[in-house]
Structures are given as C-alpha cells and as structure tokens.
Design a protein around this motif. Sequence first.
Motif, PDB file in Angstrom:
ATOM      1  N   VAL A  40      19.845 -36.162  -7.455  1.00 24.02           N
ATOM      2  CA  VAL A  40      19.813 -34.543  -7.734  1.00 24.02           C
ATOM      3  C   VAL A  40      18.187 -34.236  -7.213  1.00 24.02           C
ATOM      4  O   VAL A  40      17.306 -34.814  -7.358  1.00 24.02           O
ATOM      5  N   HIS A  41      18.362 -32.989  -6.722  1.00 26.55           N
ATOM      6  CA  HIS A  41      17.052 -32.609  -5.804  1.00 26.55           C
ATOM      7  C   HIS A  41      16.953 -31.006  -6.029  1.00 26.55           C
ATOM      8  O   HIS A  41      17.928 -30.327  -6.207  1.00 26.55           O
ATOM      9  N   GLY A  42      15.795 -30.518  -5.457  1.00 26.96           N
ATOM     10  CA  GLY A  42      15.572 -29.169  -5.235  1.00 26.96           C
ATOM     11  C   GLY A  42      14.306 -28.931  -4.519  1.00 26.96           C
ATOM     12  O   GLY A  42      13.269 -29.361  -4.811  1.00 26.96           O
ATOM     13  N   ILE A  43      14.315 -28.417  -3.479  1.00 27.59           N
ATOM     14  CA  ILE A  43      12.956 -27.861  -2.703  1.00 27.59           C
ATOM     15  C   ILE A  43      12.210 -26.801  -3.461  1.00 27.59           C
ATOM     16  O   ILE A  43      13.163 -25.804  -3.790  1.00 27.59           O
ATOM     17  N   GLY A  44      10.899 -27.009  -3.733  1.00 30.44           N
ATOM     18  CA  GLY A  44      10.176 -25.782  -4.443  1.00 30.44           C
ATOM     19  C   GLY A  44       9.829 -24.739  -3.616  1.00 30.44           C
ATOM     20  O   GLY A  44       9.762 -25.100  -2.288  1.00 30.44           O
ATOM     21  N   LYS A  45       9.499 -24.058  -4.010  1.00 27.94           N
ATOM     22  CA  LYS A  45       8.917 -22.664  -3.448  1.00 27.94           C
ATOM     23  C   LYS A  45       7.698 -23.058  -2.730  1.00 27.94           C
ATOM     24  O   LYS A  45       6.796 -23.759  -3.060  1.00 27.94           O
ATOM     25  N   GLY A  46       7.335 -22.346  -1.662  1.00 25.49           N
ATOM     26  CA  GLY A  46       6.158 -22.409  -1.037  1.00 25.49           C
ATOM     27  C   GLY A  46       5.958 -23.628  -0.005  1.00 25.49           C
ATOM     28  O   GLY A  46       5.169 -24.345   0.554  1.00 25.49           O
ATOM     29  N   ILE A  47       7.374 -24.391   0.303  1.00 27.10           N
ATOM     30  CA  ILE A  47       7.507 -25.610   1.236  1.00 27.10           C
ATOM     31  C   ILE A  47       8.237 -25.299   2.518  1.00 27.10           C
ATOM     32  O   ILE A  47       9.559 -24.597   2.401  1.00 27.10           O
ATOM     33  N   LEU A  48       7.878 -25.721   3.671  1.00 26.50           N
ATOM     34  CA  LEU A  48       8.752 -25.208   4.847  1.00 26.50           C
ATOM     35  C   LEU A  48       8.858 -26.952   5.412  1.00 26.50           C
ATOM     36  O   LEU A  48       7.937 -27.691   5.749  1.00 26.50           O
ATOM     37  N   VAL A  49      10.061 -27.197   5.615  1.00 28.22           N
ATOM     38  CA  VAL A  49      10.519 -28.543   5.988  1.00 28.22           C
ATOM     39  C   VAL A  49      11.467 -28.507   7.163  1.00 28.22           C
ATOM     40  O   VAL A  49      12.126 -27.576   7.543  1.00 28.22           O
ATOM     41  N   ALA A  50      11.367 -29.581   7.854  1.00 24.06           N
ATOM     42  CA  ALA A  50      12.322 -30.156   8.914  1.00 24.06           C
ATOM     43  C   ALA A  50      13.287 -30.929   8.176  1.00 24.06           C
ATOM     44  O   ALA A  50      12.906 -31.872   7.817  1.00 24.06           O
ATOM     45  N   GLU A  51      14.812 -30.647   8.065  1.00 27.99           N
ATOM     46  CA  GLU A  51      15.601 -31.457   7.504  1.00 27.99           C
ATOM     47  C   GLU A  51      16.505 -31.954   8.537  1.00 27.99           C
ATOM     48  O   GLU A  51      17.217 -31.284   9.406  1.00 27.99           O
ATOM     49  N   ILE A  52      16.755 -33.522   8.265  1.00 30.32           N
ATOM     50  CA  ILE A  52      17.777 -34.116   9.198  1.00 30.32           C
ATOM     51  C   ILE A  52      18.740 -34.683   8.239  1.00 30.32           C
ATOM     52  O   ILE A  52      18.371 -35.433   7.091  1.00 30.32           O
ATOM     53  N   GLN A  53      20.010 -34.402   8.659  1.00 35.55           N
ATOM     54  CA  GLN A  53      21.173 -34.765   7.506  1.00 35.55           C
ATOM     55  C   GLN A  53      22.292 -35.006   8.372  1.00 35.55           C
ATOM     56  O   GLN A  53      22.595 -34.688   9.509  1.00 35.55           O
ATOM     57  N   GLU A  54      23.023 -35.539   7.409  1.00 28.99           N
ATOM     58  CA  GLU A  54      24.648 -35.713   8.041  1.00 28.99           C
ATOM     59  C   GLU A  54      25.189 -34.200   8.391  1.00 28.99           C
ATOM     60  O   GLU A  54      24.777 -33.439   7.900  1.00 28.99           O
ATOM     61  N   SER A  55      26.105 -34.314   9.352  1.00 21.67           N
ATOM     62  CA  SER A  55      26.761 -33.017   9.624  1.00 21.67           C
ATOM     63  C   SER A  55      27.513 -32.646   8.364  1.00 21.67           C
ATOM     64  O   SER A  55      28.718 -33.006   8.464  1.00 21.67           O
ATOM     65  N   SER A  56      27.296 -31.919   7.517  1.00 21.80           N
ATOM     66  CA  SER A  56      28.022 -31.408   6.499  1.00 21.80           C
ATOM     67  C   SER A  56      27.275 -30.331   5.735  1.00 21.80           C
ATOM     68  O   SER A  56      26.362 -29.898   6.153  1.00 21.80           O
ATOM     69  N   ASN A  57      28.258 -29.647   5.202  1.00 21.66           N
ATOM     70  CA  ASN A  57      27.663 -28.378   4.337  1.00 21.66           C
ATOM     71  C   ASN A  57      28.311 -28.133   2.831  1.00 21.66           C
ATOM     72  O   ASN A  57      28.777 -27.348   2.350  1.00 21.66           O
ATOM     73  N   VAL A  58      28.329 -29.466   2.200  1.00 21.53           N
ATOM     74  CA  VAL A  58      28.834 -29.674   0.759  1.00 21.53           C
ATOM     75  C   VAL A  58      27.651 -29.720  -0.018  1.00 21.53           C
ATOM     76  O   VAL A  58      26.898 -30.730  -0.100  1.00 21.53           O
ATOM     77  N   THR A  59      27.271 -28.647  -1.065  1.00 20.61           N
ATOM     78  CA  THR A  59      26.484 -28.858  -1.893  1.00 20.61           C
ATOM     79  C   THR A  59      27.064 -28.410  -3.369  1.00 20.61           C
ATOM     80  O   THR A  59      27.603 -27.251  -3.500  1.00 20.61           O
ATOM     81  N   TYR A  60      26.858 -29.126  -4.220  1.00 20.49           N
ATOM     82  CA  TYR A  60      27.175 -28.896  -5.483  1.00 20.49           C
ATOM     83  C   TYR A  60      26.025 -28.581  -6.395  1.00 20.49           C
ATOM     84  O   TYR A  60      24.982 -29.087  -6.907  1.00 20.49           O
ATOM     85  N   ARG A  61      25.904 -27.035  -6.731  1.00 19.49           N
ATOM     86  CA  ARG A  61      24.597 -26.556  -7.730  1.00 19.49           C
ATOM     87  C   ARG A  61      24.985 -26.845  -9.026  1.00 19.49           C
ATOM     88  O   ARG A  61      25.991 -26.822  -9.680  1.00 19.49           O
ATOM     89  N   VAL A  62      23.690 -27.595  -9.690  1.00 22.71           N
ATOM     90  CA  VAL A  62      23.871 -27.925 -10.928  1.00 22.71           C
ATOM     91  C   VAL A  62      23.369 -26.856 -12.033  1.00 22.71           C
ATOM     92  O   VAL A  62      23.632 -26.419 -12.848  1.00 22.71           O
ATOM     93  N   TYR A  63      22.027 -25.907 -11.261  1.00 21.15           N
ATOM     94  CA  TYR A  63      21.394 -24.866 -11.900  1.00 21.15           C
ATOM     95  C   TYR A  63      20.738 -24.176 -10.884  1.00 21.15           C
ATOM     96  O   TYR A  63      20.212 -24.528 -10.023  1.00 21.15           O
ATOM     97  N   ASP A  64      20.824 -22.770 -11.122  1.00 21.20           N
ATOM     98  CA  ASP A  64      20.261 -21.694 -10.153  1.00 21.20           C
ATOM     99  C   ASP A  64      19.410 -20.714 -11.017  1.00 21.20           C
ATOM    100  O   ASP A  64      19.307 -19.672 -10.361  1.00 21.20           O
ATOM    101  N   TYR A  65      18.891 -21.194 -11.859  1.00 18.23           N
ATOM    102  CA  TYR A  65      17.733 -20.157 -12.738  1.00 18.23           C
ATOM    103  C   TYR A  65      18.309 -18.842 -13.136  1.00 18.23           C
ATOM    104  O   TYR A  65      17.542 -18.086 -13.205  1.00 18.23           O
ATOM    105  N   ASP A  66      19.643 -18.811 -13.323  1.00 18.15           N
ATOM    106  CA  ASP A  66      20.244 -17.591 -13.402  1.00 18.15           C
ATOM    107  C   ASP A  66      20.136 -16.405 -12.635  1.00 18.15           C
ATOM    108  O   ASP A  66      20.027 -15.258 -12.932  1.00 18.15           O
ATOM    109  N   ARG A  67      19.740 -16.669 -11.214  1.00 11.72           N
ATOM    110  CA  ARG A  67      19.449 -15.939 -10.390  1.00 11.72           C
ATOM    111  C   ARG A  67      20.680 -14.973  -9.854  1.00 11.72           C
ATOM    112  O   ARG A  67      22.073 -15.610 -10.092  1.00 11.72           O
ATOM    113  N   VAL A  68      20.596 -13.701  -9.355  1.00 13.81           N
ATOM    114  CA  VAL A  68      21.956 -12.915  -9.037  1.00 13.81           C
ATOM    115  C   VAL A  68      21.540 -12.783  -7.346  1.00 13.81           C
ATOM    116  O   VAL A  68      20.459 -12.711  -7.032  1.00 13.81           O
ATOM    117  N   ASP A  69      22.693 -12.765  -6.690  1.00 14.37           N
ATOM    118  CA  ASP A  69      22.558 -12.457  -5.202  1.00 14.37           C
ATOM    119  C   ASP A  69      22.246 -10.855  -5.111  1.00 14.37           C
ATOM    120  O   ASP A  69      22.328 -10.166  -5.883  1.00 14.37           O
TER     121      ASP A  69
END
Length: 321
Positions: free
Chosen positions: A171-200
Amino acid sequence: MEIMKLIPTGKDYLWGGTRLREEYGKKLDLTPLAETWECSVHPDGPSYVANGTYKGKTLAEVLKAHPEYLGTKVENGELPVLVKFIDAKKDLSVQVHPSDEYAREHEGDNGKTEMWYVIDADEGASLIYGFQHEVTEEILRKAVETGALDKHLQKVPVHKGDTYFVPAGTVHGIGKGILVAEIQESSNVTYRVYDYDRVDKNGKKRELHFDKAVQVMNMKVAPDVSQKPRMVKYYSGCSRELLCRCKYFETERIQVTKGFAFSVMDTSFQVLMCLNGYGEVQTMDAEQKPMRFSKGETLFLPAGLGRCLVVGDAELIKVRC
C-alpha cells in the motif's frame, strides 16, 4: 540499428501539476500534466519515436518488427518496463498494485512492482509506504468508511535523491510536492483504496477498488524504508550509483561531468532518462550521428548497439533488464 529519442504520452490526472511542461519541456496540451509515459509500449499510453528510420511510429510497432532490439533476456517479446516522470502537486490516492499472477488472471495485464527516484521534493513532503501496524480487512473497511485510514498508514519523509522500491502488494501513495522518475513493470493496474473524497473535472468521485485491493495487499507492518548508504563509483568524467536491482529491472543514476563509456550488449536494451543537463550519445558506428539529448528527454538504445559514449554535463537514469 539506431538510438531512438522518444515522445511520451501524457496523463492529466487531477493531482498533477505543471512542472513537466514548464521545467522539463513537455509539449503536451494537458492541464494538469500529472505523468509522462516516457518509454512505454502499453496501449494505455504508448511512446513514439521522434527521429530516424522509425520516426512517427510507436515504440511498440518498432519492437514488434524488431524483437531482437529487446535483448535475449526478454522472454515474451514485449518491453517489460514502463518509465515515467510523475509530478504530484497534490496527494495521489492511497493505492496498491497486484502481483503478476493476480493481474494476469483478473485484469489481463501484468502486475506492478515499481521504484521511485525522487528528483525533487518540497520541504516537509512525505509519502505513504505500508502500514504502521498489522491490519485486517475489517479494520481497513471501517477506516475507509469513516475517513480514518490515515492513522493506520506509515508516513515517510521524502528528500531529493531518495529511492524507494515498491513491490506489488505494498500500500502506497506519493505525497504532494514530490517529483519522481518511476520505473515499473509494463502495467496499468492500480487499485485505489482511498481518494480523500475528491471529485474529478466532471464532479464525480473516482472509483475505488477496495474489494480487489484487500485481496492483493500486504497487511503486515511495512519494512524499514530509511535511506541506506548507496555505493557511488567514481571514474574520470562520471560517477555511477546503483539505485535498484530486482527481477524486472536494474536502475542506475549516472552523473556525467565529462564522459561516460558503457556497452549495450545483446542481452538487454537500455533506456537513458535525462533528469538534468545535456549531452550526446556517440556509438562506434561511423554512419550514425551522435544523438543529442537534454533535460527531460528519454532515449531507447536497442540491444546489441555495442560500445557507447555519453559526452556532456548531465544527470541520467539508466535502465536495463
């Protein structure tokens, strides 16, 4: 055989900022610009070739026609990694990625083990990495429903230059104010556990995937994520630092002050991602012009390219299998 400069696909996730366009030269008409998928064959965000014989083609098309460019270590004929820039102006959701086995059975995609190299971080920035204590599905469900998940999560202070390895199931989450280079498996599967009740942008809350998330997450206490001393090897004109080595990829940070010589063997492709500065890559092929690059640009070097020399003043991330 040519070095390919890549054009990324961008993502306008609601938590993104403007740094990738303003500081890294990304000419993408997206606001916000949360991610750029720099080296990708994933159908959800392919990268394109900017130069040479394959100009205008997707990297996926090139590698399908020339699987030998991947190298002998790649078994299934598909690029196994996805390389990104991520600009978190706001907190990302609390999320988890599945293992290969689960993702292939339930999503028709790879799982997602990843690593982050922190390019920059605001003072006081932090990220989420695992739990403070062991939890259960019942505890987590109640915490999500009542908005009290925060008290169970491990918060980690983040600084420029930090590296984090995030195995599938964490379980993880990048916090605000962070710029990263991410290296990952070739995948786009993410399960959101919590999203701070935000709206798009359409006023809707983003979908959560709690039931799937609890099937794949590690509910034990998170391992120690304090920054361990990393070995830096110094040479005349450059330094090399191993950031991460796992079954999916090996990542190094290269600081070039004059020149950096290396070989791209038949075993694996290599990716160069420029975090700062500028330079050019020269090969032993007299017919191939040096490939220039600058801050924010990413290059794909086909397996078997041979001896190469980077000349310039640049900070690079180098990825291979």
